[in-house]
Design a protein around this motif. Structure first.
Motif, PDB file in Angstrom:
ATOM      1  N   GLY A   1      -4.478   9.423   9.578  1.00  0.00           N
ATOM      2  CA  GLY A   1      -5.515   8.519   9.117  1.00  0.00           C
ATOM      3  C   GLY A   1      -5.471   8.306   7.609  1.00  0.00           C
ATOM      4  O   GLY A   1      -6.150   7.429   7.090  1.00  0.00           O
ATOM      5  N   SER A   2      -4.674   9.112   6.894  1.00  0.00           N
ATOM      6  CA  SER A   2      -4.609   8.956   5.440  1.00  0.00           C
ATOM      7  C   SER A   2      -4.059   7.588   5.069  1.00  0.00           C
ATOM      8  O   SER A   2      -3.138   7.078   5.688  1.00  0.00           O
ATOM      9  CB  SER A   2      -3.719  10.036   4.827  1.00  0.00           C
ATOM     10  N   ASP A   3      -4.675   7.038   4.027  1.00  0.00           N
ATOM     11  CA  ASP A   3      -4.318   5.706   3.588  1.00  0.00           C
ATOM     12  C   ASP A   3      -3.130   5.707   2.622  1.00  0.00           C
ATOM     13  O   ASP A   3      -2.648   4.655   2.233  1.00  0.00           O
ATOM     14  CB  ASP A   3      -5.540   5.114   2.863  1.00  0.00           C
ATOM     15  N   LEU A   4      -2.673   6.876   2.220  1.00  0.00           N
ATOM     16  CA  LEU A   4      -1.705   6.933   1.124  1.00  0.00           C
ATOM     17  C   LEU A   4      -0.295   6.584   1.599  1.00  0.00           C
ATOM     18  O   LEU A   4       0.160   7.073   2.628  1.00  0.00           O
ATOM     19  CB  LEU A   4      -1.734   8.309   0.461  1.00  0.00           C
ATOM     20  N   THR A   5       0.383   5.737   0.840  1.00  0.00           N
ATOM     21  CA  THR A   5       1.694   5.231   1.262  1.00  0.00           C
ATOM     22  C   THR A   5       2.842   5.763   0.413  1.00  0.00           C
ATOM     23  O   THR A   5       3.992   5.613   0.774  1.00  0.00           O
ATOM     24  CB  THR A   5       1.734   3.692   1.166  1.00  0.00           C
ATOM     25  N   TRP A   6       2.533   6.351  -0.730  1.00  0.00           N
ATOM     26  CA  TRP A   6       3.610   6.788  -1.633  1.00  0.00           C
ATOM     27  C   TRP A   6       3.114   7.927  -2.505  1.00  0.00           C
ATOM     28  O   TRP A   6       1.900   8.156  -2.610  1.00  0.00           O
ATOM     29  CB  TRP A   6       4.072   5.610  -2.510  1.00  0.00           C
TER      30      TRP A   6
END
Ligand SMILES: *[C@@H]1O[C@H](CO)[C@@H](O)[C@H](O)[C@H]1NC(C)=O
Ligand SMILES: *[C@@H]1O[C@H](CO)[C@@H](O)[C@H](O)[C@H]1NC(C)=O
Ligand SMILES: *[C@@H]1O[C@H](CO)[C@@H](O)[C@H](O)[C@H]1NC(C)=O
Ligand SMILES: *[C@@H]1O[C@H](CO)[C@@H](O)[C@H](O)[C@H]1NC(C)=O
Ligand SMILES: *[C@@H]1O[C@H](CO)[C@@H](O)[C@H](O)[C@H]1NC(C)=O
Length: 316
Positions: free
Chosen positions: A50-55
């Motif tokens: 569910g984490s929104d982090l992409t990088w």
């Protein structure tokens, strides 16, 4: 008087508490990863489902072992050349990135020189623009030729940062090379108006260059000011087309924070704070950060409980 204030507070608290509003999601959002060896379980929080982090970046040239099982397309690692190596023939950064690429890791961006205009005591690399230029030409230009997008040196948010960066580009030119940056990283500690104005100044100085805000927070402020800053900034950075990516500072416990407890994304027990949860695309947790690692009754959760009692009375 006290009672009626409390009742009013309870009424305004209700909607957000019960609705569990989540924060807007954004593909620009990434992680400045500050690994914890003392509480390694904290390192997993940022990539839980569910984490929104992409990088992410970790100030280093190689990926963090914690994230070894994640692919670049899930969680893109961005290597950083932190400082200039002492030997002027050292190409270990370049060699390392080329090795990652040849090993099948899709490295598409690199960051360079952390706060070269800042002192080492505050995490800066404190290097001369001419040395940085020589190092860039040797270690970074070859990566550009391989198609890797390069970030300009990540100077501090002070006016001295502009002077340093200008000297850096001049030093490249006087060595016969255009050190072309594909994007300009920004660091900012201060209020929202200051951040917006700083972005404006960077855009004015380097027109049409994309911006990454790779460290930012309102440091050493109250919890409500820290949360307002976070909300305004995230909304603004999501909206600005000149900003390609951003990473909020920071990913650590409030009890070890060097920017004040209320900027932290984890509380003193390692649980996500409201800001931490919003940053990952979740709802408020009501975990109140403290600078002390000793657990003591949190004022706000007592206040919330009180508010609920009054709210119950109020509903009846
Ligand atoms: C990677 O490892 C962590 C813990 O070691 C685990 O929580 C996570 O689900 C793993 N991710 C994938 C994509 O396998
Ligand atoms: C590598 O990553 C870049 C940026 O995320 C992406 O545009 C590109 O398609 C990726 N290449 C491969 C081979 O996956
Ligand atoms: C650097 O860029 C400028 C402006 O685009 C150009 O005039 C100059 O020839 C370039 N120098 C080199 C060495 O590529
Ligand atoms: C920036 O982009 C705009 C619109 O594409 C263009 O008109 C302008 O000339 C560009 N400025 C520079 C300095 O490249
Ligand atoms: C920040 O945003 C969250 C999520 O939308 C919201 O619940 C909260 O009230 C906002 N806080 C401030 C201080 O704006």
């Amino acid at each position: 008087m006290y009672l009626s204030t409390t009742l009013l507070a309870a009424a305004t608290l209700l909607p957000s508490t019960l609705a569990q509003a989540t924060f807007q999601r954004s593909s620009k959002r990434g992680l400045v990863f500050i690994s914890s060896t003392k509480t390694p379980q904290d390192n997993e929080v940022w990539v839980e489902s569910g984490s929104d982090l992409t990088w992410y970046y970790n100030y280093a040239a190689t990926p963090s072992t914690t994230y070894n099982n994640l692919s670049q397309s899930d969680f893109e690692f961005v290597p950083m050349l932190f400082t200039a190596p002492s030997s002027t023939s050292d190409t270990s950064f370049l060699d390392g990135v080329k090795q990652l690429i040849s090993g099948g890791t899709n490295i598409s961006h690199v960051l360079t020189f952390n706060e070269p205009d800042g002192t080492t005591s505050t995490g800066g690399s404190n290097i001369d623009p001419t040395l940085a230029a020589t190092t860039w030409i040797r270690e970074v230009e070859p990566l550009r030729k391989l198609g890797v997008k390069t970030g300009a040196p990540a100077v501090t948010g002070s006016q001295g940062g502009f002077t340093w960066l200008s000297s850096f580009f001049s030093a490249c030119a006087s060595q016969g090379t255009n050190c072309t940056a594909d994007f300009i990283p920004i660091h900012w500690y201060g209020n929202f108006e200051g951040l917006a104005s700083h972005i404006g100044q960077v855009s004015g100085t380097y027109p049409n260059t994309s911006i990454w805000v790779t460290e930012f927070a309102l440091n050493d402020a109250s919890l409500s000011d820290s949360q307002s800053f976070f909300n305004s900034s995230a909304e603004y950075l999501d909206r600005l087309t000149s900003v390609d990516r951003y990473s909020y500072f920071g990913s650590f416990r409030s009890s070890v924070s060097n920017v004040g407890p209320n900027a932290a994304m984890l509380d003193q027990k390692g649980r996500l704070t409201d800001i931490g949860s919003w940053y990952l695309g979740g709802a408020a947790t009501n975990n109140v950060p403290s600078s002390s690692s000793a657990s003591k009754p949190a004022f706000s959760s007592m206040w919330t409980a009180t508010a609920f009692v009054f709210a119950a009375i109020w509903i009846c």
